[in-house]
Motif scaffolding. Structure first.
Motif, short mmCIF file in Angstrom:
data_model
loop_
_atom_site.label_atom_id
_atom_site.label_comp_id
_atom_site.label_asym_id
_atom_site.label_seq_id
_atom_site.Cartn_x
_atom_site.Cartn_y
_atom_site.Cartn_z
N LEU A 72 0.84 -1.20 0.00
CA LEU A 72 0.00 0.00 0.00
C LEU A 72 0.87 1.25 0.00
N ILE A 73 1.91 1.27 0.83
CA ILE A 73 2.81 2.42 0.90
C ILE A 73 3.53 2.61 -0.43
N ALA A 74 3.98 1.51 -1.03
CA ALA A 74 4.68 1.59 -2.32
C ALA A 74 3.76 2.14 -3.41
N ASP A 75 2.53 1.62 -3.47
CA ASP A 75 1.58 2.08 -4.49
C ASP A 75 1.23 3.56 -4.28
N TRP A 76 1.01 3.94 -3.02
CA TRP A 76 0.66 5.33 -2.71
C TRP A 76 1.80 6.26 -3.09
N THR A 77 3.05 5.84 -2.81
CA THR A 77 4.21 6.65 -3.13
C THR A 77 4.38 6.77 -4.64
N MET A 78 4.06 5.70 -5.36
CA MET A 78 4.14 5.75 -6.81
C MET A 78 3.17 6.78 -7.37
N LEU A 79 1.97 6.82 -6.83
CA LEU A 79 0.98 7.81 -7.26
C LEU A 79 1.46 9.23 -6.96
N GLN A 80 2.10 9.39 -5.79
CA GLN A 80 2.64 10.69 -5.43
C GLN A 80 3.75 11.11 -6.40
N PHE A 81 4.57 10.15 -6.81
CA PHE A 81 5.62 10.48 -7.77
C PHE A 81 5.03 10.92 -9.10
N MET A 82 4.00 10.22 -9.57
CA MET A 82 3.38 10.58 -10.84
C MET A 82 2.84 12.00 -10.81
N GLN A 83 2.27 12.37 -9.66
CA GLN A 83 1.77 13.73 -9.50
C GLN A 83 2.94 14.72 -9.48
N TYR A 84 4.00 14.35 -8.79
CA TYR A 84 5.20 15.19 -8.69
C TYR A 84 5.83 15.38 -10.07
N PHE A 85 6.03 14.29 -10.80
CA PHE A 85 6.69 14.36 -12.10
C PHE A 85 5.85 15.11 -13.12
N GLY A 86 4.53 14.98 -13.02
CA GLY A 86 3.65 15.60 -14.00
C GLY A 86 3.39 17.07 -13.80
N ASP A 87 3.83 17.62 -12.68
CA ASP A 87 3.62 19.05 -12.40
C ASP A 87 4.73 19.85 -13.07
N ASP A 88 4.56 20.14 -14.35
CA ASP A 88 5.62 20.78 -15.13
C ASP A 88 6.01 22.15 -14.58
N GLU A 89 5.02 22.94 -14.16
CA GLU A 89 5.33 24.28 -13.67
C GLU A 89 6.19 24.23 -12.42
N ALA A 90 5.85 23.32 -11.51
CA ALA A 90 6.65 23.19 -10.29
C ALA A 90 8.04 22.66 -10.60
N ARG A 91 8.12 21.69 -11.52
CA ARG A 91 9.43 21.11 -11.84
C ARG A 91 10.32 22.11 -12.56
N ASN A 92 9.73 23.05 -13.29
CA ASN A 92 10.53 24.09 -13.94
C ASN A 92 11.19 25.00 -12.92
N VAL A 93 10.62 25.04 -11.72
CA VAL A 93 11.17 25.90 -10.66
C VAL A 93 12.11 25.12 -9.74
N THR A 94 11.66 23.96 -9.28
CA THR A 94 12.43 23.23 -8.26
C THR A 94 13.17 22.01 -8.80
N GLY A 95 12.92 21.63 -10.05
CA GLY A 95 13.62 20.49 -10.62
C GLY A 95 13.05 19.15 -10.17
N TYR A 96 13.81 18.10 -10.42
CA TYR A 96 13.36 16.72 -10.19
C TYR A 96 14.19 16.01 -9.12
N SER A 97 14.82 16.77 -8.24
CA SER A 97 15.81 16.22 -7.32
C SER A 97 15.26 15.19 -6.34
N LEU A 98 13.94 15.12 -6.16
CA LEU A 98 13.36 14.16 -5.22
C LEU A 98 13.04 12.81 -5.87
N SER A 99 13.30 12.67 -7.15
CA SER A 99 12.92 11.44 -7.86
C SER A 99 13.51 10.20 -7.21
N ALA A 100 14.79 10.23 -6.88
CA ALA A 100 15.43 9.06 -6.26
C ALA A 100 14.84 8.76 -4.89
N ASP A 101 14.38 9.79 -4.19
CA ASP A 101 13.77 9.57 -2.87
C ASP A 101 12.45 8.80 -3.00
#
Length: 262
Positions: A72-101
């Motif tokens: 459940l934790i793994a699946d929930w975190t995967m969904l959070q990553f998809m939301q994180y990666f798909g937020d282009d405006e936010a990633r243009n500002v802060t980058g993708y540095s949390l991907s490995a986390d």
């Protein structure tokens, strides 16, 4: 129902309740943060606060007991990553540095979640510029996988790509491609098996891959606004023998080193 069985069920319910409360607390913090954000407040400061919030949640998930809810934790975190990666405006500002986390949390809770490695590793290596962490996490996951693990041979394949293009470790890449070929063959994917085997044979000849490496690190440089990652990418290009050239009109070009065939 025996007293012993009742006690075991009670303990399980307690553990489940505590874990659910932990997950809900994280979700509540996230929703509270979202509620405060409107189109007028989507500033650089807001995106930086979002990043700090995500860092705290990921840090908590790394340390939080799983209470038997690893998947459940793994699946929930995967969904959070998809939301994180798909937020282009936010990633243009802060980058993708949390991907490995995100990948680390998923791998800790469900090391056999092969699709997570396949989806997140390019973000972690190319967009975040952290291929060493990516490969280390994949190595830990692969140590627990079998040839019968669904799509596991793709994890070997992706790891091999990182080892060639980012780490310049052709020996490790050759092993990864050989393992991918072996596992793909056992899984019945003869196309991948042949391709991986041919690549391993090619790597055995110790080819000069520096031009490709410069090209990939230049993509890292282009895909981030994070000055720290840009400095890492530029240093990698220079260590390979290339050069990052900035022209007066603002254009930037990565000049690869000359090879024996150049």
């Amino acid at each position: 129902m025996s007293t012993k069985l009742l006690s075991r069920l009670t303990n399980q319910v307690i553990l489940l309740s505590v874990a659910t409360l932990c997950m809900l607390s994280i979700r509540h913090l996230q929703l509270a943060q979202i509620d405060k954000i409107s189109e007028k407040t989507l500033t650089k400061e807001t995106y930086l606060k979002q990043k700090q919030s995500a860092e705290l949640k990921l840090s908590f998930l790394k340390k939080m007991p799983s209470f038997g809810l690893e998947n459940l934790i793994a699946d929930w975190t995967m969904l959070q990553f998809m939301q994180y990666f798909g937020d282009d405006e936010a990633r243009n500002v802060t980058g993708y540095s949390l991907s490995a986390d995100y990948l680390e949390v998923i791998a800790k809770n469900d090391p056999l979640f092969s699709r997570a490695y396949i989806i997140i590793s390019p973000a972690s290596s190319m967009f975040a510029g952290t291929p060493e962490r990516t490969v280390a996490i994949m190595n830990r996951g692969l140590s627990q996988m079998l040839a019968s693990t669904p799509d596991a041979y793709y994890v070997w394949l992706y790891k091999g790509v990182d080892e060639i293009l980012f780490l310049s470790d052709l020996q490790a890449a050759k092993k990864s491609y050989n393992m991918s070929a072996e596992w793909a063959g056992k899984a019945g994917n003869e196309k991948i098996a042949k391709s991986a085997k041919d690549t391993a044979k090619f790597l055995a000849g110790k080819p000069d891959t520096r031009q490709a490496q410069v090209g990939v690190w230049f993509m890292v440089w282009n895909n981030t606004k994070d000055e720290r990652i840009r400095q890492i990418a530029e240093a990698k290009i220079e260590s390979i023998g290339g050069e990052l050239k900035v022209y007066p009109d603002g254009r930037v070009e990565a000049i690869p080193p000359k090879t024996s065939n150049s």
